[in-house]
Design a protein around this motif. Sequence first.
Motif, PDB file in Angstrom:
ATOM      1  N   SER A 125       0.799  -1.225   0.000  1.00 46.13           N
ATOM      2  CA  SER A 125       0.000   0.000   0.000  1.00 46.13           C
ATOM      3  C   SER A 125       0.835   1.280   0.000  1.00 46.13           C
ATOM      4  O   SER A 125       0.428   2.276  -0.579  1.00 46.13           O
ATOM      5  CB  SER A 125      -0.963   0.003   1.183  1.00 46.13           C
ATOM      6  OG  SER A 125      -0.252  -0.106   2.397  1.00 46.13           O
ATOM      7  N   LYS A 126       1.994   1.257   0.632  1.00 50.72           N
ATOM      8  CA  LYS A 126       2.796   2.492   0.703  1.00 50.72           C
ATOM      9  C   LYS A 126       3.281   2.953  -0.671  1.00 50.72           C
ATOM     10  O   LYS A 126       3.067   4.106  -1.039  1.00 50.72           O
ATOM     11  CB  LYS A 126       3.953   2.306   1.675  1.00 50.72           C
ATOM     12  CG  LYS A 126       3.492   2.185   3.113  1.00 50.72           C
ATOM     13  CD  LYS A 126       4.525   2.711   4.053  1.00 50.72           C
ATOM     14  CE  LYS A 126       4.218   2.420   5.503  1.00 50.72           C
ATOM     15  NZ  LYS A 126       3.009   2.950   6.033  1.00 50.72           N
ATOM     16  N   ALA A 183       0.384   4.184  -2.664  1.00 53.45           N
ATOM     17  CA  ALA A 183      -0.147   5.474  -2.200  1.00 53.45           C
ATOM     18  C   ALA A 183       0.589   6.631  -2.866  1.00 53.45           C
ATOM     19  O   ALA A 183      -0.022   7.645  -3.221  1.00 53.45           O
ATOM     20  CB  ALA A 183      -0.038   5.571  -0.684  1.00 53.45           C
ATOM     21  N   GLU A 184       1.892   6.474  -3.056  1.00 50.92           N
ATOM     22  CA  GLU A 184       2.659   7.528  -3.725  1.00 50.92           C
ATOM     23  C   GLU A 184       2.201   7.705  -5.173  1.00 50.92           C
ATOM     24  O   GLU A 184       2.088   8.834  -5.662  1.00 50.92           O
ATOM     25  CB  GLU A 184       4.151   7.190  -3.681  1.00 50.92           C
ATOM     26  CG  GLU A 184       4.748   7.246  -2.299  1.00 50.92           C
ATOM     27  CD  GLU A 184       6.182   6.743  -2.248  1.00 50.92           C
ATOM     28  OE1 GLU A 184       6.838   6.674  -3.305  1.00 50.92           O
ATOM     29  OE2 GLU A 184       6.639   6.421  -1.131  1.00 50.92           O
ATOM     30  N   ASP A 228      -5.482  11.386   3.132  1.00 54.23           N
ATOM     31  CA  ASP A 228      -4.296  10.535   3.175  1.00 54.23           C
ATOM     32  C   ASP A 228      -4.387   9.483   2.071  1.00 54.23           C
ATOM     33  O   ASP A 228      -5.253   8.606   2.116  1.00 54.23           O
ATOM     34  CB  ASP A 228      -4.196   9.860   4.543  1.00 54.23           C
ATOM     35  CG  ASP A 228      -3.029   8.904   4.629  1.00 54.23           C
ATOM     36  OD1 ASP A 228      -1.974   9.208   4.027  1.00 54.23           O
ATOM     37  OD2 ASP A 228      -3.167   7.861   5.296  1.00 54.23           O
ATOM     38  N   HIS A 282      -2.550   6.922   1.469  1.00 49.38           N
ATOM     39  CA  HIS A 282      -2.331   5.566   1.976  1.00 49.38           C
ATOM     40  C   HIS A 282      -3.651   4.972   2.479  1.00 49.38           C
ATOM     41  O   HIS A 282      -3.995   3.827   2.163  1.00 49.38           O
ATOM     42  CB  HIS A 282      -1.274   5.574   3.083  1.00 49.38           C
ATOM     43  CG  HIS A 282      -0.971   4.215   3.609  1.00 49.38           C
ATOM     44  ND1 HIS A 282      -1.396   3.796   4.837  1.00 49.38           N
ATOM     45  CD2 HIS A 282      -0.301   3.171   3.056  1.00 49.38           C
ATOM     46  CE1 HIS A 282      -1.003   2.550   5.031  1.00 49.38           C
ATOM     47  NE2 HIS A 282      -0.331   2.149   3.959  1.00 49.38           N
TER      48      HIS A 282
END
Length: 176
Positions: A27-28, A31-32, A57, A59
Amino acid sequence: MTLIRRLARPMLATTFALGAVEALKNSKPLAEKAQPVTDPIVKTVRKTAPQVPITSDPHTLVLVNAGVQLVASAALATDRFPRVSATVLAASLVPTTIAGHAFWEETDAEAKNNQRLAFAKNVSLLGGLILAAVDTEGKPGVAWRAQRAARDLRREAGHVGTEAKLQSKLVAAKVR
């Protein structure tokens, strides 16, 4: 349910279940990649529906999207609310595709081609989801039922009007 639907729905759902599990695991970095897409969506939601609580957010939004896709794919695969689950998957696929397969931003020819193919695959999946979302399994849809009810109501109103005219003529004849 026909054999075709019994096989096709789980087949269509498989990609979303696998993609959701991968998104939960990674997920990280996702997310970007998602932030350029999530920021305008969050801004639009806050502007058009300020009462809707939404996080900015990316993420968290990736995790929520993965969760939604996991639940909707399980529902589609098991024939639980198949039209709703296909619609939810279609709605979640659009931002996922734009964020994950922005081939127009790639500079490397091979990477651009790979992203273009993945983008096209998702467009194809979107077509399948749209078909699944409108599939009434041979039963009349809501629009058809509403039109039929309106037509029947008009016909019944016409009968009531005709009957009322006949009754008024009978009463008028008796009064004379």
